[in-house]
Design an enzyme around this catalytic site. Structure first.
Site, PDB file in Angstrom:
ATOM      1  N   GLU A 113       0.821  -1.214   0.000  1.00 44.96           N
ATOM      2  CA  GLU A 113       0.000   0.000   0.000  1.00 44.96           C
ATOM      3  C   GLU A 113       0.855   1.264   0.000  1.00 44.96           C
ATOM      4  O   GLU A 113       0.528   2.242  -0.654  1.00 44.96           O
ATOM      5  CB  GLU A 113      -0.957   0.014   1.206  1.00 44.96           C
ATOM      6  CG  GLU A 113      -2.082  -1.001   1.102  1.00 44.96           C
ATOM      7  CD  GLU A 113      -3.019  -0.745  -0.082  1.00 44.96           C
ATOM      8  OE1 GLU A 113      -3.066   0.385  -0.597  1.00 44.96           O
ATOM      9  OE2 GLU A 113      -3.680  -1.703  -0.511  1.00 44.96           O
TER      10      GLU A 113
ATOM     11  N   GLY B 156      10.683   6.848  -6.055  1.00 41.94           N
ATOM     12  CA  GLY B 156      10.441   8.250  -5.721  1.00 41.94           C
ATOM     13  C   GLY B 156       9.796   8.417  -4.345  1.00 41.94           C
ATOM     14  O   GLY B 156       9.481   7.443  -3.667  1.00 41.94           O
ATOM     15  N   TYR B 157       9.630   9.680  -3.953  1.00 44.46           N
ATOM     16  CA  TYR B 157       8.989  10.003  -2.669  1.00 44.46           C
ATOM     17  C   TYR B 157       9.581   9.158  -1.537  1.00 44.46           C
ATOM     18  O   TYR B 157       8.905   8.371  -0.888  1.00 44.46           O
ATOM     19  CB  TYR B 157       7.464   9.843  -2.759  1.00 44.46           C
ATOM     20  CG  TYR B 157       6.886  10.640  -3.888  1.00 44.46           C
ATOM     21  CD1 TYR B 157       6.655  12.010  -3.733  1.00 44.46           C
ATOM     22  CD2 TYR B 157       6.632  10.059  -5.114  1.00 44.46           C
ATOM     23  CE1 TYR B 157       6.170  12.771  -4.783  1.00 44.46           C
ATOM     24  CE2 TYR B 157       6.145  10.806  -6.165  1.00 44.46           C
ATOM     25  CZ  TYR B 157       5.919  12.151  -5.994  1.00 44.46           C
ATOM     26  OH  TYR B 157       5.445  12.904  -7.041  1.00 44.46           O
TER      27      TYR B 157
ATOM     28  N   TYR C 199      -6.426   6.104   4.286  1.00 42.37           N
ATOM     29  CA  TYR C 199      -6.597   5.087   3.248  1.00 42.37           C
ATOM     30  C   TYR C 199      -5.797   3.819   3.588  1.00 42.37           C
ATOM     31  O   TYR C 199      -6.311   2.696   3.541  1.00 42.37           O
ATOM     32  CB  TYR C 199      -6.146   5.637   1.891  1.00 42.37           C
ATOM     33  CG  TYR C 199      -6.228   4.600   0.796  1.00 42.37           C
ATOM     34  CD1 TYR C 199      -7.387   4.444   0.048  1.00 42.37           C
ATOM     35  CD2 TYR C 199      -5.156   3.743   0.530  1.00 42.37           C
ATOM     36  CE1 TYR C 199      -7.484   3.474  -0.940  1.00 42.37           C
ATOM     37  CE2 TYR C 199      -5.244   2.765  -0.441  1.00 42.37           C
ATOM     38  CZ  TYR C 199      -6.399   2.644  -1.174  1.00 42.37           C
ATOM     39  OH  TYR C 199      -6.500   1.670  -2.136  1.00 42.37           O
TER      40      TYR C 199
ATOM     41  N   ASP D 147     -10.269   6.877  -1.665  1.00 38.59           N
ATOM     42  CA  ASP D 147      -9.227   7.492  -2.490  1.00 38.59           C
ATOM     43  C   ASP D 147      -9.887   7.983  -3.776  1.00 38.59           C
ATOM     44  O   ASP D 147     -11.126   7.981  -3.879  1.00 38.59           O
ATOM     45  CB  ASP D 147      -8.085   6.506  -2.773  1.00 38.59           C
ATOM     46  CG  ASP D 147      -8.493   5.391  -3.727  1.00 38.59           C
ATOM     47  OD1 ASP D 147      -9.718   5.196  -3.938  1.00 38.59           O
ATOM     48  OD2 ASP D 147      -7.605   4.717  -4.269  1.00 38.59           O
TER      49      ASP D 147
ATOM     50  N   CYS E 210     -14.992   1.608 -13.704  1.00 37.53           N
ATOM     51  CA  CYS E 210     -15.527   2.960 -13.473  1.00 37.53           C
ATOM     52  C   CYS E 210     -14.373   3.959 -13.559  1.00 37.53           C
ATOM     53  O   CYS E 210     -14.005   4.606 -12.597  1.00 37.53           O
ATOM     54  CB  CYS E 210     -16.212   3.027 -12.105  1.00 37.53           C
ATOM     55  SG  CYS E 210     -17.213   4.506 -11.926  1.00 37.53           S
TER      56      CYS E 210
ATOM     57  N   CYS F 138     -19.849   1.051 -18.349  1.00 36.93           N
ATOM     58  CA  CYS F 138     -21.054   0.766 -17.548  1.00 36.93           C
ATOM     59  C   CYS F 138     -21.686  -0.572 -17.940  1.00 36.93           C
ATOM     60  O   CYS F 138     -22.308  -1.229 -17.104  1.00 36.93           O
ATOM     61  CB  CYS F 138     -22.071   1.891 -17.694  1.00 36.93           C
ATOM     62  SG  CYS F 138     -21.394   3.477 -17.154  1.00 36.93           S
TER      63      CYS F 138
HETATM   64  S1  SF4 Z   1     -22.572   2.151 -13.881  1.00 35.14           S
HETATM   65 FE1  SF4 Z   1     -20.928   3.173 -14.881  1.00 35.14          FE
HETATM   66  S2  SF4 Z   1     -20.699   5.111 -13.823  1.00 35.14           S
HETATM   67 FE2  SF4 Z   1     -21.945   3.797 -12.532  1.00 35.14          FE
HETATM   68  S3  SF4 Z   1     -20.505   2.839 -11.111  1.00 35.14           S
HETATM   69 FE3  SF4 Z   1     -20.737   1.457 -12.839  1.00 35.14          FE
HETATM   70  S4  SF4 Z   1     -19.084   2.030 -14.293  1.00 35.14           S
HETATM   71 FE4  SF4 Z   1     -19.327   3.686 -12.798  1.00 35.14          FE
END
Ligand code: SF4
Length: 346
Positions: free
Chosen positions: A36, A80-81, A119, A137, A191, A198
């Site tokens: 992590e 890095g960091y 986190y 996050d 997402c 979607c």
């Molecule tokens: S439906 Fe689309 S916008 Fe909604 S959480 Fe799933 S991938 Fe993300």
């Protein structure tokens, strides 16, 4: 929303489609912690090899606590960091002193360790110990803003704090390890910031933004980052077949080796400043090029010069450095910014 079905869909999808990563084959809190911390500012693909090498060399809290400083920086070289690994060693020493070498098993104790934020504490406590702490996050904030179709600016701390409650509601009653890792992978692969997939999303039935066609407008993420440009003269100083390097005592690159550089306007000013600091003369004789290195809030513009050390380097100065062959330099922990300069040598 039926939270149970949301959790079930997400976890079943994660079991089938989740990424197979080296740190996912363990519940050892130390190993999860290492992964992590490495992942905080670095891409997953880059981290894999570093993680394996780090765990092989320093397999537990005790070995990290007792490790030589140069070794830990060498293992981190290129990530890095570097403050991250220094903080890890401090935390490892505290675990040895206060917890008898056993990694603390709950969020409240974990977050008190040096270098561990909300986190990382959530990730370790949920994955290693099954605590119901949702990870917050950029990925999970984006998912939440879309699921709930919210316009809150996710760059603000107050949004992050408020949405911790949303995440903790969503995770409640699930397998916390699977849930959090499912959310991480959903954010990384489905997402995504642009063009979320979607059609493949396991929780699309619950997504208010998808239902109203606003997923591409979310999240609202307005940052106010002002990067500072710093301009240096950086010198590759050579004596016979060796190069003069210093070990940084403070600043962004503390404990790492590098070339001497100053924020000065001319090679003559460099030579004067060098003499004041090190007590012997150098001569810059050729300009190579400007090399740029971008940190999170800073950009270094390094104007690289070749230089020579005409006489034996003295030791009477306020600061000191040493001469190294190219082979010796390859073994030293050198910052990524200055590794770029090494390419000018050969
Ligand atoms: S439906 Fe689309 S916008 Fe909604 S959480 Fe799933 S991938 Fe993300």
């Amino acid at each position: 929303m039926n939270i149970e079905i949301f959790q079930k869909n997400l976890i079943e999808w994660y079991k089938k489609e989740g990424r197979d990563l080296p740190w996912r084959h363990t519940r050892d809190p130390y190993a999860i912690w290492v992964s992590e911390i490495m992942l905080q500012q670095t891409q997953v693909d880059t981290v894999k090899n570093y993680y394996i090498r780090f765990l092989k060399t320093l397999p537990d809290v005790q070995s990290l606590a007792e490790a030589d400083e140069d070794l830990i920086f060498k293992l981190w070289e290129g990530l890095g960091y570097y403050r991250r690994v220094r903080h890890m060693q401090e935390a490892a020493r505290r675990i040895m002193d206060e917890y008898d070498g056993h990694f603390p098993d709950n969020y409240d104790d974990i977050i008190r360790l040096k270098g561990i934020g909300a986190y990382t504490a959530s990730a370790i406590s949920s994955i290693a110990f099954g605590q119901e702490k949702g990870v917050i996050d950029g990925n999970t904030l984006r998912i939440l803003s879309r699921i709930y179709n919210r316009q809150d600016n996710i760059a603000l701390d107050k949004t992050k704090k408020a949405w911790q409650f949303l995440m903790d509601d969503l995770i409640h009653g699930s397998d916390p390890s699977m849930f959090n890792q499912g959310m991480m992978d959903l954010g990384a692969g489905i997402c995504t910031p642009k063009h979320p997939d979607c059609k493949s999303c396991p929780v699309s039935d619950f997504c208010e933004a998808h239902a109203s066609g606003t997923e591409s407008l979310l999240p609202v993420n307005i940052k106010n980052t002002s990067k500072t440009d710093l301009y240096y003269i950086t010198a590759i100083l050579k004596k016979d077949d060796k190069y003069f390097l210093i070990k940084n005592k403070e600043g962004l690159l503390e404990n790492l080796y590098g070339f001497v550089q100053y924020e000065v306007e001319s090679p003559v000013s460099f030579e004067e400043t060098f003499y004041e600091n090190y007590g012997f003369s150098v001569r810059l004789y050729e300009y190579c090029k400007e090399i740029k290195h971008v940190f999170s809030h800073r950009i270094w513009h390094m104007n690289v010069y070749l230089g020579e050390i005409p006489d034996e380097p003295g030791t009477s100065g306020r600061l000191s450095g040493h001469l190294y062959t190219e082979a010796e330099m390859a073994e030293l922990p050198i910052s990524t910014a200055h590794r770029k300069i090494c390419t000018q040598i050969s």
